[in-house]
Design a protein around this motif. Structure first.
Motif, PDB file in Angstrom:
ATOM      1  N   THR A 278       0.857  -1.187   0.000  1.00  0.00           N
ATOM      2  CA  THR A 278       0.000   0.000   0.000  1.00  0.00           C
ATOM      3  C   THR A 278       0.892   1.235   0.000  1.00  0.00           C
ATOM      4  O   THR A 278       2.124   1.134   0.142  1.00  0.00           O
ATOM      5  CB  THR A 278      -0.913   0.036   1.239  1.00  0.00           C
ATOM      6  OG1 THR A 278      -0.080   0.084   2.418  1.00  0.00           O
ATOM      7  CG2 THR A 278      -1.809  -1.187   1.302  1.00  0.00           C
ATOM      8  N   VAL A 279       0.309   2.398  -0.153  1.00  0.00           N
ATOM      9  CA  VAL A 279       1.052   3.646  -0.048  1.00  0.00           C
ATOM     10  C   VAL A 279       1.250   3.948   1.438  1.00  0.00           C
ATOM     11  O   VAL A 279       0.293   4.240   2.160  1.00  0.00           O
ATOM     12  CB  VAL A 279       0.312   4.809  -0.733  1.00  0.00           C
ATOM     13  CG1 VAL A 279       1.094   6.107  -0.560  1.00  0.00           C
ATOM     14  CG2 VAL A 279       0.117   4.500  -2.214  1.00  0.00           C
ATOM     15  N   ARG A 280       2.486   3.868   1.902  1.00  0.00           N
ATOM     16  CA  ARG A 280       2.767   4.040   3.329  1.00  0.00           C
ATOM     17  C   ARG A 280       2.884   5.505   3.723  1.00  0.00           C
ATOM     18  O   ARG A 280       2.476   5.896   4.816  1.00  0.00           O
ATOM     19  CB  ARG A 280       4.079   3.312   3.675  1.00  0.00           C
ATOM     20  CG  ARG A 280       3.903   1.813   3.753  1.00  0.00           C
ATOM     21  CD  ARG A 280       5.203   1.035   3.645  1.00  0.00           C
ATOM     22  NE  ARG A 280       6.315   1.608   4.386  1.00  0.00           N
ATOM     23  CZ  ARG A 280       7.566   1.118   4.325  1.00  0.00           C
ATOM     24  NH1 ARG A 280       7.824   0.064   3.564  1.00  0.00           N
ATOM     25  NH2 ARG A 280       8.530   1.664   5.015  1.00  0.00           N
ATOM     26  N   HIS A 281       3.476   6.317   2.871  1.00  0.00           N
ATOM     27  CA  HIS A 281       3.646   7.749   3.167  1.00  0.00           C
ATOM     28  C   HIS A 281       3.441   8.530   1.879  1.00  0.00           C
ATOM     29  O   HIS A 281       3.863   8.104   0.806  1.00  0.00           O
ATOM     30  CB  HIS A 281       5.051   8.038   3.717  1.00  0.00           C
ATOM     31  CG  HIS A 281       5.403   7.256   4.947  1.00  0.00           C
ATOM     32  ND1 HIS A 281       4.890   7.550   6.187  1.00  0.00           N
ATOM     33  CD2 HIS A 281       6.212   6.178   5.117  1.00  0.00           C
ATOM     34  CE1 HIS A 281       5.358   6.687   7.072  1.00  0.00           C
ATOM     35  NE2 HIS A 281       6.163   5.854   6.448  1.00  0.00           N
ATOM     36  N   TYR A 282       2.808   9.684   2.015  1.00  0.00           N
ATOM     37  CA  TYR A 282       2.609  10.536   0.844  1.00  0.00           C
ATOM     38  C   TYR A 282       2.759  11.993   1.225  1.00  0.00           C
ATOM     39  O   TYR A 282       2.085  12.492   2.135  1.00  0.00           O
ATOM     40  CB  TYR A 282       1.232  10.302   0.225  1.00  0.00           C
ATOM     41  CG  TYR A 282       0.953  11.196  -0.971  1.00  0.00           C
ATOM     42  CD1 TYR A 282       1.759  11.126  -2.108  1.00  0.00           C
ATOM     43  CD2 TYR A 282      -0.090  12.120  -0.960  1.00  0.00           C
ATOM     44  CE1 TYR A 282       1.533  11.938  -3.205  1.00  0.00           C
ATOM     45  CE2 TYR A 282      -0.331  12.933  -2.061  1.00  0.00           C
ATOM     46  CZ  TYR A 282       0.486  12.844  -3.177  1.00  0.00           C
ATOM     47  OH  TYR A 282       0.278  13.652  -4.260  1.00  0.00           O
ATOM     48  N   LEU A 283       3.681  12.666   0.547  1.00  0.00           N
ATOM     49  CA  LEU A 283       3.865  14.109   0.677  1.00  0.00           C
ATOM     50  C   LEU A 283       3.521  14.718  -0.678  1.00  0.00           C
ATOM     51  O   LEU A 283       4.228  14.473  -1.658  1.00  0.00           O
ATOM     52  CB  LEU A 283       5.315  14.449   1.050  1.00  0.00           C
ATOM     53  CG  LEU A 283       5.845  13.902   2.382  1.00  0.00           C
ATOM     54  CD1 LEU A 283       7.356  14.154   2.487  1.00  0.00           C
ATOM     55  CD2 LEU A 283       5.120  14.539   3.539  1.00  0.00           C
TER      56      LEU A 283
END
Length: 299
Positions: free
Chosen positions: A135-140
């Motif tokens: 999954t997408v763990r971190h998004y900036l």
């Protein structure tokens, strides 16, 4: 001579000893600049173009204080190559990336993305980062804030290899967030079906996104050096298989090459730039490939 020295400094094992990702990024970019004899052809030049009036919120680093002292007016220096492109960096942090030598694939990808982020900041681009495995763990989201580089490097430094990988699901999840046209850069070992990857990347291209792919590989994946029959464990599934060196020298290598070729062909079909990056090699060629791609796109 300068280019030879720069190439030695860019070797992965040397970069690994630097510790700070900011120092790694600066070393890579400065090393490539030295190798190119500071040619403006690839976008490193920040040649002065013009002044414009200061607006609230502008970065004070670009204020010409000499002009202010003479005229009591505040002006910002503008440079050729200012693009303000929205760049989203995608890092595969799955368990399979935790393999390789002299550095693993994850660290080589991190060094590369840190250098690209540093380059983007020099070119006044907006930058964002997504870290994914299953999954997408971190998004900036992409930002032009003065602290955007620090935030991205800080997140990269905290990143560790996770579990399995699902790059197809990650791309599908991120598409809704990429509403502004720009550049999407993916660093992964791409253990995915080429047709499925093509289907996941094609909507980005149709949205008007430019796509640059960095295929991170280790020499042991390409040409295994196993000398005797051994039990090998899958880093993601934890399954163990018995492997014969004779198969690795024949059937495996041909299959792996076919897989890599199919990933490259899938990228080319949608106009995405494809660059293969080995964990054993300096990052100058990869960074130059990115800069050539930007130049072709007219960014």
């Amino acid at each position: 001579m300068a280019a030879q020295v720069a190439n030695r400094l860019l070797k992965p094992e040397v970069l690994a000893r630097l510790g700070s990702l900011e120092l790694v990024a600066r070393t890579v970019v400065d090393g490539v600049t030295t190798g190119l004899h500071r040619s403006p052809h690839f976008g490193f030049s920040q040649e002065f173009a013009e002044y414009r009036a200061y607006n609230e919120g502008d970065d004070l680093r670009y204020v010409d204080w000499n002009v202010y002292a003479r005229t009591d007016r505040t002006y910002i220096k503008r440079f050729r190559g200012e693009t303000n492109t929205a760049i989203t960096l995608l890092l595969d942090a799955s368990a399979s990336m935790n393999f390789g030598t002299p550095v693993n694939k994850l660290h080589q990808a991190m060094y590369l993305l840190a250098a690209l982020a540093y380059t983007a900041r020099k070119q006044h681009d907006s930058m964002g980062l997504a870290v994914f495995d299953e999954t997408v763990r971190h998004y900036l989201p992409p930002s032009a804030r003065p602290d955007s580089l620090v935030r991205i490097l800080g997140q990269l430094e905290k990143t560790e290899a996770g579990s399995g990988t699902d790059i197809i699901a990650a791309l599908a999840s991120l598409r809704a967030s990429m509403t502004r046209r720009g550049l999407v850069i993916v660093a992964s070992d791409f253990y995915a079906d080429a047709d499925e990857l093509l289907a996941a990347l094609r909507p980005l291209a149709h949205q008007g996104q430019d796509v640059a792919i960095f295929h991170i590989l280790d020499p042991e994946e390409v040409e295994p050096s196993l000398a005797r029959i051994s039990a090998l464990r899958d880093l993601e599934s934890d399954e163990t298989v018995i492997v014969d060196p004779a198969f690795l020298q024949g059937g495996y290598q041909s299959r792996f090459k076919a897989h890599c070729d199919s990933i490259e062909q899938a990228c080319r079909r949608i106009g995405a730039d494809y660059t293969r990056v080995m964990t054993s090699e300096p990052l100058d060629a990869a960074l130059q490939s990115y800069l050539r791609f930007r130049e072709r796109r007219g960014r």
